[in-house]
Design a protein around this motif. Structure first.
Motif, PDB file in Angstrom:
ATOM      1  N   ARG A   1      25.418  30.309   0.548  1.00 19.20           N
ATOM      2  CA  ARG A   1      24.761  31.075   1.801  1.00 19.20           C
ATOM      3  C   ARG A   1      23.757  30.374   2.380  1.00 19.20           C
ATOM      4  O   ARG A   1      23.192  31.259   3.284  1.00 19.20           O
ATOM      5  CB  ARG A   1      24.410  32.436   1.074  1.00 19.20           C
ATOM      6  N   ILE A   2      23.596  29.343   2.454  1.00 18.29           N
ATOM      7  CA  ILE A   2      22.327  28.549   3.027  1.00 18.29           C
ATOM      8  C   ILE A   2      22.555  28.865   4.617  1.00 18.29           C
ATOM      9  O   ILE A   2      21.593  29.304   5.226  1.00 18.29           O
ATOM     10  CB  ILE A   2      22.102  27.113   2.583  1.00 18.29           C
ATOM     11  N   GLU A   3      23.829  28.486   4.891  1.00 17.88           N
ATOM     12  CA  GLU A   3      23.890  28.418   6.512  1.00 17.88           C
ATOM     13  C   GLU A   3      23.690  29.783   7.140  1.00 17.88           C
ATOM     14  O   GLU A   3      22.985  30.065   8.131  1.00 17.88           O
ATOM     15  CB  GLU A   3      25.395  27.959   6.814  1.00 17.88           C
TER      16      GLU A   3
ATOM     17  N   LEU B   1      19.772  33.527  10.330  1.00 21.08           N
ATOM     18  CA  LEU B   1      18.946  35.016  10.586  1.00 21.08           C
ATOM     19  C   LEU B   1      17.953  34.886  11.557  1.00 21.08           C
ATOM     20  O   LEU B   1      17.187  33.900  11.859  1.00 21.08           O
ATOM     21  CB  LEU B   1      18.072  35.221   9.227  1.00 21.08           C
ATOM     22  N   PRO B   2      17.797  35.853  12.480  1.00 19.20           N
ATOM     23  CA  PRO B   2      16.961  35.983  13.633  1.00 19.20           C
ATOM     24  C   PRO B   2      15.324  35.555  13.045  1.00 19.20           C
ATOM     25  O   PRO B   2      14.768  34.741  13.732  1.00 19.20           O
ATOM     26  CB  PRO B   2      16.835  37.162  14.161  1.00 19.20           C
ATOM     27  N   ALA B   3      14.995  36.112  11.957  1.00 17.71           N
ATOM     28  CA  ALA B   3      13.917  35.792  11.502  1.00 17.71           C
ATOM     29  C   ALA B   3      13.484  34.470  11.167  1.00 17.71           C
ATOM     30  O   ALA B   3      12.262  34.066  11.312  1.00 17.71           O
ATOM     31  CB  ALA B   3      13.259  36.928  10.370  1.00 17.71           C
TER      32      ALA B   3
ATOM     33  N   LEU C   1       8.720  24.278   7.961  1.00 15.91           N
ATOM     34  CA  LEU C   1       9.464  25.179   6.783  1.00 15.91           C
ATOM     35  C   LEU C   1      11.162  25.438   7.168  1.00 15.91           C
ATOM     36  O   LEU C   1      11.796  25.194   6.236  1.00 15.91           O
ATOM     37  CB  LEU C   1       8.821  26.595   6.757  1.00 15.91           C
ATOM     38  N   GLN C   2      11.389  25.721   8.321  1.00 18.79           N
ATOM     39  CA  GLN C   2      12.799  25.460   8.927  1.00 18.79           C
ATOM     40  C   GLN C   2      13.406  24.140   8.502  1.00 18.79           C
ATOM     41  O   GLN C   2      14.621  24.428   8.052  1.00 18.79           O
ATOM     42  CB  GLN C   2      12.808  25.715  10.327  1.00 18.79           C
ATOM     43  N   GLU C   3      12.830  23.055   8.604  1.00 16.45           N
ATOM     44  CA  GLU C   3      13.448  21.929   8.470  1.00 16.45           C
ATOM     45  C   GLU C   3      13.526  22.096   6.706  1.00 16.45           C
ATOM     46  O   GLU C   3      14.599  21.325   6.322  1.00 16.45           O
ATOM     47  CB  GLU C   3      12.648  20.615   8.942  1.00 16.45           C
ATOM     48  N   SER C   4      12.420  21.971   6.126  1.00 17.91           N
ATOM     49  CA  SER C   4      12.365  21.941   4.487  1.00 17.91           C
ATOM     50  C   SER C   4      13.436  22.666   3.793  1.00 17.91           C
ATOM     51  O   SER C   4      14.099  22.441   3.050  1.00 17.91           O
ATOM     52  CB  SER C   4      10.914  21.769   4.002  1.00 17.91           C
ATOM     53  N   TRP C   5      13.513  24.081   4.336  1.00 14.75           N
ATOM     54  CA  TRP C   5      14.383  25.067   3.697  1.00 14.75           C
ATOM     55  C   TRP C   5      15.688  24.563   3.958  1.00 14.75           C
ATOM     56  O   TRP C   5      16.516  24.657   2.991  1.00 14.75           O
ATOM     57  CB  TRP C   5      14.132  26.345   4.135  1.00 14.75           C
TER      58      TRP C   5
ATOM     59  N   GLY D   1       8.226  39.536   6.202  1.00 15.67           N
ATOM     60  CA  GLY D   1       8.483  40.852   6.982  1.00 15.67           C
ATOM     61  C   GLY D   1      10.049  41.338   6.849  1.00 15.67           C
ATOM     62  O   GLY D   1      10.375  42.458   6.422  1.00 15.67           O
ATOM     63  N   HIS D   2      10.666  40.069   7.239  1.00 17.91           N
ATOM     64  CA  HIS D   2      12.138  40.480   7.246  1.00 17.91           C
ATOM     65  C   HIS D   2      12.705  40.865   5.811  1.00 17.91           C
ATOM     66  O   HIS D   2      13.528  41.737   5.622  1.00 17.91           O
ATOM     67  CB  HIS D   2      13.054  39.252   7.865  1.00 17.91           C
ATOM     68  N   SER D   3      12.171  40.032   4.633  1.00 15.37           N
ATOM     69  CA  SER D   3      12.825  39.954   3.434  1.00 15.37           C
ATOM     70  C   SER D   3      12.275  41.495   2.958  1.00 15.37           C
ATOM     71  O   SER D   3      13.017  42.009   1.966  1.00 15.37           O
ATOM     72  CB  SER D   3      12.042  39.008   2.558  1.00 15.37           C
ATOM     73  N   LEU D   4      11.331  42.113   3.263  1.00 14.57           N
ATOM     74  CA  LEU D   4      10.848  43.597   2.749  1.00 14.57           C
ATOM     75  C   LEU D   4      12.039  44.403   2.974  1.00 14.57           C
ATOM     76  O   LEU D   4      12.283  45.335   2.116  1.00 14.57           O
ATOM     77  CB  LEU D   4       9.333  43.763   3.219  1.00 14.57           C
ATOM     78  N   HIS D   5      12.525  44.205   4.018  1.00 10.77           N
ATOM     79  CA  HIS D   5      13.809  45.149   4.791  1.00 10.77           C
ATOM     80  C   HIS D   5      14.893  45.055   3.804  1.00 10.77           C
ATOM     81  O   HIS D   5      15.664  46.195   3.129  1.00 10.77           O
ATOM     82  CB  HIS D   5      14.062  45.219   6.017  1.00 10.77           C
ATOM     83  N   ARG D   6      15.266  43.776   3.241  1.00 10.59           N
ATOM     84  CA  ARG D   6      16.341  43.671   2.172  1.00 10.59           C
ATOM     85  C   ARG D   6      15.857  44.243   0.907  1.00 10.59           C
ATOM     86  O   ARG D   6      16.562  44.825   0.186  1.00 10.59           O
ATOM     87  CB  ARG D   6      16.660  42.072   2.179  1.00 10.59           C
ATOM     88  N   GLU D   7      14.592  43.895   0.668  1.00 10.60           N
ATOM     89  CA  GLU D   7      14.110  44.447  -0.798  1.00 10.60           C
ATOM     90  C   GLU D   7      14.369  45.970  -0.928  1.00 10.60           C
ATOM     91  O   GLU D   7      14.790  46.635  -1.958  1.00 10.60           O
ATOM     92  CB  GLU D   7      12.405  44.000  -0.619  1.00 10.60           C
TER      93      GLU D   7
END
Ligand SMILES: [Zn+2]
Length: 686
Positions: free
Chosen positions: A512-514, A519-521, A529-533, A584-590
């Motif tokens: 699911r990495i791709e 994700l827009p966020a 961070l985009q590069e390392s993740w 931010g984004h992750s809180l809504h998934r939470e």
């Protein structure tokens, strides 16, 4: 089979006959029973390590650990770049501060939300057609429309068809440069744009305290910031005296809470904690924190275990910490010990195979002559049966412990327990035959040695499978509810971080990495961070992920049980603390995942508003909409008490009385998007 049963009967009869045999059999039983007792008492990490080795749990966890280490390592590599950026932005901070401080003029005037539905979070009622007036950063008035006319000059926000509710809190985030967070709280727009008006940061320093001060005085536009200081554990803090002194020092420095966690050497990325704070020091930490009025939250105290943890009233920063300290072999086991257990187990297994081979060869040499029970050759059948039963037990075990596909399945747990009894019987048979052979004049010495080694291996198998079975029972519904009840009785809090497990599992499985990168966020994270993740490879193949991927599901069931038993939950994500957990984004998934655990939308909202405010002892300050409270608000389209999804993209957000309509939030986000040319730093410095 007849011969096996005969042997078993014979063995049992001999229990009281032969002294040496009685001792051996007694030791076998003691080992198995002791192992079960030990595991439930949580006192024997060596035995736990054997259990982990038996069914490859160690392997599974090694995967999870490797991900963390890898993630951490990659993040660490970006730290150098981040440091340069930090200095660059600090140099330019007067400019940033000037931009951030435009609201004071608006702050001094009133903002009125008119014709709006209000969910105060004081109770579940949705109040329709209200007017809410905010003045000087505080909620001045809440009244039905018509009974109140906003003063001239007030900024009027039309609330028709919309709901106003308290701003959201992410109770577990990381903002330090070590994890790749932007300097000067540069990730703040990501939180604000998603309606997060307060965060609890779980590792801070003097810089974080400086941000906190600027946010409070209105010169840094960001969510309200509550922060712990440096991670609290040995070897940095060891004795009760040191623990009390450290709490007092962090309280005096102005930190809001204590974060208990394994201490890391941030130069090398190595975890320095050896076995975790001892019980007296842990109790001293909690006592000093109570006196200083600081809440304590963190990882489970592995050395002290579940009982000591509950006795101390130690709140958890992750749901899964309960699994780490109780439901599964602790992650914190010394890696050397794990390796030792694994290799000694493999050596014993090898002896079984060699013993069986030697026996087989001996039997073949004798041709068609039937093996005499008095010879070591007689252990071939029980040894092979024991191995087969152990393999079956291991497969069952993998399925029924929490990460497996059928965790907690009662029928399989019973079958597993029955297999332990069969293994014990086989071990008795082998021991009996070894003893007969040892006394036989024809038995050669090498045969006897091999036979004894084989019997020992059988005992190791029995002990290992028994230990593993005891662990498997811990994942049963009965055990989960019992532990949840005890947590409620101990009045501890739990930060959920369910999104963390989902994300880590997805990244670990690789598939699911791709998806996460689209994700827009994700596009608003720093380029580093985009590069390392994005470079994180999937660590295990998808097929293995399918068998061994139910860990997030177990964590959700555990969270549901905690909630049902009355343990107060805080919605926390571990944003930036692990790859792909996006601020931010992750809180809504939470919040959505909390809904899946059986919480109603109102109960879910409680975990992200009232709950964290109360945990911090700041219930009177924020978390609900009431006159006098801090004006942290979000305005959403629709009714969040029936649909949490409407929270993800608020129409506007108010933080400390500063109103940020959607268009402005979107502009703030766009400013975060890394440019195609990733070298704006020299311009800023100039
Ligand atoms: Zn964390």
């Amino acid at each position: 089979m007849d011969s096996l049963l005969h042997d078993l009967r014979y063995s049992t009869r001999q229990l009281s006959g032969h002294r040496s045999f009685s001792i051996t059999a007694f030791l076998t039983l003691a080992l198995v029973i002791g192992a079960n007792v030990a595991i439930f008492a949580g006192i024997s990490s060596v035995l736990l390590a054997v259990a982990s080795a038996l069914a490859g749990l160690g392997l599974g966890w090694a995967g999870v650990r490797a991900l963390f280490v890898l993630g951490v390592d990659q993040l660490r590599r970006t730290a150098g770049v981040t440091t340069i950026l930090t200095w660059a932005v600090i140099a330019a901070s007067p400019l940033v501060a000037a931009q951030g401080s435009d609201p004071p003029e608006r702050d001094s005037q009133a903002t009125a939300f008119v014709n709006v539905s209000v969910l105060t979070m004081e109770d579940e009622t949705l109040l329709h057609n209200q007017t809410v007036v905010v003045r000087q950063g505080r909620i001045a008035t809440l009244a039905p429309a018509g009974s109140l006319t906003p003063a001239d000059g007030a900024l009027i926000v039309d609330g028709a068809g919309r709901t106003l509710l308290p701003g959201l809190v992410d109770a577990h985030v990381h903002l330090d440069p070590w994890v790749g967070a932007r300097p000067d709280f540069g990730d703040a727009p990501l939180f604000l744009a998603h309606g997060v008006t307060s965060v609890i940061n779980l590792r801070g320093d003097a810089t974080t305290l400086e941000w906190k001060r600027r946010i409070a005085e209105g010169t840094l536009l960001a969510p309200n910031l509550y922060t712990s200081g440096e991670f609290f554990n040995e070897p940095r803090v060891n004795t009760p005296e040191e623990a009390a002194a450290e709490v007092q020092a962090q309280a005096a420095a102005g930190y809001d809470l204590i974060k208990f966690r394994e201490v890391i050497d941030f130069e090398t990325g190595q975890v320095l904690t050896t076995s975790g704070l001892a019980e007296d020091a842990l109790l001293a930490l909690h006592e000093a924190a109570r006196q200083a009025g600081l809440p304590v939250v963190g990882h489970a105290p592995y050395r002290v275990g579940l009982d000591g943890m509950l006795a101390a009233g130690h709140s958890l920063a992750h749901t899964n910490e309960l699994a780490n300290v109780y439901f599964m072999p602790p992650l914190d086991l010394g890696s050397g010990m794990v390796m030792l257990a694994r290799w000694s187990f493999l050596a014993l297994l090898l002896l079984v195979v060699i013993g069986a081979l030697v026996t087989l060869v001996g039997w073949l040499r004798r041709g068609s002559a039937a093996p005499e029970p008095a010879r070591p050759a007689g252990i071939l059948v029980p040894a092979a049966t024991a191995l087969a039963v152990a393999v079956a037990a291991a497969v069952l075990w993998i399925l029924v412990v929490p990460p497996g596909r059928l965790f907690g399945n009662l029928a399989l747990l019973l079958v597993l327990s029955a297999l332990v009894a069969v293994l014990l019987g086989l071990a008795l048979v082998m021991i009996r035959r070894v003893m007969v052979a040892a006394r036989s004049p024809e038995g050669s010495r090498s045969h006897t040695i091999l036979a004894v080694a084989t019997a020992l291996a059988a005992l190791a198998l029995v002990a290992g499978v028994a230990l593993a079975t005891a662990f498997a029972w811990r994942g049963s519904n009965w055990a989960v509810h019992r532990v949840a009840r005890r947590c409620a009785d101990a009045s501890i809090w739990v930060q959920s971080t369910l999104v963390l497990y989902e994300t880590v599992q997805a990244a670990r499985d690789g598939y699911r990495i791709e998806e996460q990168k689209q994700l827009p966020a994700f596009q608003y994270l720093s380029a580093e961070l985009q590069e390392s993740w994005g470079r994180i490879p999937g660590l295990i193949p998808p097929w293995m992920g399918r068998i061994w991927s139910r860990h997030p599901v177990f964590t959700r069931e555990l969270l549901g049980a905690l909630h049902r038993q009355g343990v107060p939950i805080m919605a926390g994500t571990d944003a930036l603390g692990a790859p792909f957990v996006i601020p931010g984004h992750s809180l809504h998934r939470e919040l959505a995942l909390l809904g899946e655990c059986g919480l109603t939308p109102y109960q879910v909202l409680w975990t992200a508003t009232v709950g964290p405010a109360r945990f911090l002892g700041l219930g009177p300050e924020f978390g609900t909409i009431a006159e006098g409270k801090r004006a942290d608000l979000i305005l959403v389209e629709g009714d969040p008490t029936s649909n949490l999804a409407c929270l993800a993209r608020p129409e506007g957000v108010m933080v400390r009385g500063v109103w940020l309509p959607r268009a402005q939030l979107d502009r703030m986000l766009e400013d975060l998007r890394p440019t195609a040319d990733p070298e704006p730093v020299p311009d800023v410095v100039k």
